[in-house]
Design a protein around this motif. Structure first.
Motif, PDB file in Angstrom:
ATOM      1  N   ARG A  56     -43.603 -81.734  97.825  1.00  0.00           N
ATOM      2  CA  ARG A  56     -44.419 -82.014  99.010  1.00  0.00           C
ATOM      3  C   ARG A  56     -45.847 -82.368  98.604  1.00  0.00           C
ATOM      4  O   ARG A  56     -46.451 -83.285  99.166  1.00  0.00           O
ATOM      5  CB  ARG A  56     -44.414 -80.821  99.963  1.00  0.00           C
ATOM      6  N   GLU A  57     -46.375 -81.669  97.622  1.00  0.00           N
ATOM      7  CA  GLU A  57     -47.717 -81.996  97.134  1.00  0.00           C
ATOM      8  C   GLU A  57     -47.741 -83.383  96.503  1.00  0.00           C
ATOM      9  O   GLU A  57     -48.702 -84.140  96.667  1.00  0.00           O
ATOM     10  CB  GLU A  57     -48.168 -80.945  96.108  1.00  0.00           C
ATOM     11  N   TRP A  58     -46.669 -83.721  95.807  1.00  0.00           N
ATOM     12  CA  TRP A  58     -46.607 -85.014  95.127  1.00  0.00           C
ATOM     13  C   TRP A  58     -46.599 -86.161  96.129  1.00  0.00           C
ATOM     14  O   TRP A  58     -47.361 -87.122  95.982  1.00  0.00           O
ATOM     15  CB  TRP A  58     -45.354 -85.069  94.254  1.00  0.00           C
ATOM     16  N   VAL A  59     -45.769 -86.081  97.174  1.00  0.00           N
ATOM     17  CA  VAL A  59     -45.700 -87.180  98.140  1.00  0.00           C
ATOM     18  C   VAL A  59     -46.970 -87.233  98.996  1.00  0.00           C
ATOM     19  O   VAL A  59     -47.416 -88.312  99.398  1.00  0.00           O
ATOM     20  CB  VAL A  59     -44.449 -87.067  99.035  1.00  0.00           C
ATOM     21  N   ALA A  60     -47.567 -86.072  99.272  1.00  0.00           N
ATOM     22  CA  ALA A  60     -48.810 -86.067 100.043  1.00  0.00           C
ATOM     23  C   ALA A  60     -49.928 -86.727  99.247  1.00  0.00           C
ATOM     24  O   ALA A  60     -50.764 -87.461  99.802  1.00  0.00           O
ATOM     25  CB  ALA A  60     -49.189 -84.635 100.416  1.00  0.00           C
ATOM     26  N   ASP A  61     -49.950 -86.496  97.966  1.00  0.00           N
ATOM     27  CA  ASP A  61     -50.975 -87.085  97.111  1.00  0.00           C
ATOM     28  C   ASP A  61     -50.816 -88.601  97.008  1.00  0.00           C
ATOM     29  O   ASP A  61     -51.806 -89.331  96.901  1.00  0.00           O
ATOM     30  CB  ASP A  61     -50.894 -86.453  95.714  1.00  0.00           C
ATOM     31  N   LYS A  62     -49.572 -89.092  97.070  1.00  0.00           N
ATOM     32  CA  LYS A  62     -49.318 -90.529  96.938  1.00  0.00           C
ATOM     33  C   LYS A  62     -49.474 -91.277  98.260  1.00  0.00           C
ATOM     34  O   LYS A  62     -49.587 -92.506  98.267  1.00  0.00           O
ATOM     35  CB  LYS A  62     -47.903 -90.758  96.400  1.00  0.00           C
ATOM     36  N   GLY A  63     -49.462 -90.572  99.392  1.00  0.00           N
ATOM     37  CA  GLY A  63     -49.603 -91.230 100.678  1.00  0.00           C
ATOM     38  C   GLY A  63     -48.434 -92.159 100.987  1.00  0.00           C
ATOM     39  O   GLY A  63     -47.267 -91.804 100.804  1.00  0.00           O
ATOM     40  N   GLN A  67     -44.014 -92.318 100.217  1.00  0.00           N
ATOM     41  CA  GLN A  67     -42.865 -92.606 101.078  1.00  0.00           C
ATOM     42  C   GLN A  67     -41.994 -93.701 100.473  1.00  0.00           C
ATOM     43  O   GLN A  67     -40.765 -93.613 100.484  1.00  0.00           O
ATOM     44  CB  GLN A  67     -43.350 -93.002 102.467  1.00  0.00           C
ATOM     45  N   ALA A  95     -40.770 -82.248 103.090  1.00  0.00           N
ATOM     46  CA  ALA A  95     -42.010 -82.963 102.784  1.00  0.00           C
ATOM     47  C   ALA A  95     -42.516 -83.817 103.935  1.00  0.00           C
ATOM     48  O   ALA A  95     -43.727 -83.942 104.140  1.00  0.00           O
ATOM     49  CB  ALA A  95     -41.802 -83.834 101.539  1.00  0.00           C
ATOM     50  N   PHE A  96     -41.607 -84.438 104.693  1.00  0.00           N
ATOM     51  CA  PHE A  96     -42.011 -85.411 105.715  1.00  0.00           C
ATOM     52  C   PHE A  96     -41.745 -84.954 107.149  1.00  0.00           C
ATOM     53  O   PHE A  96     -42.183 -85.618 108.092  1.00  0.00           O
ATOM     54  CB  PHE A  96     -41.270 -86.740 105.491  1.00  0.00           C
TER      55      PHE A  96
END
Length: 255
Positions: A56-63, A67, A95-96
């Motif tokens: 979740r931290e990884w996808v949030a960091d990538k914006g 996705q 995560a989403f």
């Protein structure tokens, strides 16, 4: 044993036509490519999504790119049948959120399904045999039934618990068009995906009791779906309708 049975059915190299040799070489290259993808990308991918907080931290960091990356992960999972799909579905919900996670899973699955369908249409049944033994392929030969094929395809993907990996690969051996197949199977995947994303979303917000309830219900429904699937395979599968080879390993036109 699976690879030995495949090799035993191949004609000797000296007796092959030029086209047969190209098909065989392409099939071998395809298998090696998938093994390499699984080793270098699939294993790290599974490790990443297995740690929900880290993912979740990884996808949030990538914006937005996170996705897109996740959709790529889903596409890879569909193509490389060794990679389990359930952890990805749960991670998407975590995560989403349930609904965005479901949409991203569907888009990624559609991309992978298109790739698999076209690959099987090009390489024939040998592309399927790279992942599944012949007896498993013959079990789903009921998908060749002309009048009921579309309904059977929809139900096979709609019911949770059915082995959608082999169904995706074998669909390329049938006469159905790519567009029609996508229209049937993409919405049919929703029940299987949404149960996982809802459970993942519940885990993400700390509602562990609801998550446990969702996953328990999913296990029961999936078990019932698998029993129904096996019953259909037993009644309509391998004994009477084996999948046949063409000259170059393609499925014959009666598929």
């Amino acid at each position: 044993m699976r690879w030995k049975s495949v090799l035993d059915r191949l004609p000797r190299w000296s007796r092959m036509t030029s086209r047969q040799r190209w098909v065989l070489a392409g099939s071998g290259a395809f298998v090696l490519l998938l093994l390499a993808i699984f080793w270098f990308a699939g294993r790290p991918l599974v490790a990443l999504v297995s740690d929900a907080d880290r993912f979740r931290e990884w996808v949030a960091d990538k914006g937005f790119w996170g996705q897109l990356a996740f959709m790529g992960m889903m596409t890879l999972q569909i193509v490389v049948a060794f990679i389990p799909g359930e952890p990805l579905d749960i991670a998407a919900g975590y995560a989403f959120g349930a609904w965005k996670g479901t949409v991203l899973c569907l888009l990624g699955a559609a991309g992978g399904s298109i790739g698999v369908f076209l690959l099987v249409r090009t390489l024939g049944v040998r592309a399927v045999e790279a992942f599944f033994p012949r007896e498993k392929i013959d079990e789903v030969s009921f998908l060749r039934e002309g009048r009921r094929r579309d309904l059977l395809l929809f139900l096979a993907f709609f019911i949770p618990g059915t082995p959608k990996d082999i169904l995706t690969y074998v669909s390329g051996l049938t006469r159905i068009s790519l567009g029609r197949w996508l229209l049937l199977t993409t919405p049919a995947r929703i029940p299987s995906i949404v149960t996982s994303t809802i459970g993942g979303d519940a885990l993400g917000v700390g509602n562990f009791a609801f998550a446990a309830l969702v996953f328990a219900a999913t296990v029961v429904i999936s078990g019932a779906g698998l029993l129904v699937y096996r019953r259909v395979c037993l009644l309509r599968g391998a004994p009477d309708h084996p999948v046949e080879r063409g000259e170059e390993g393609q499925c014959r036109t009666d598929c």
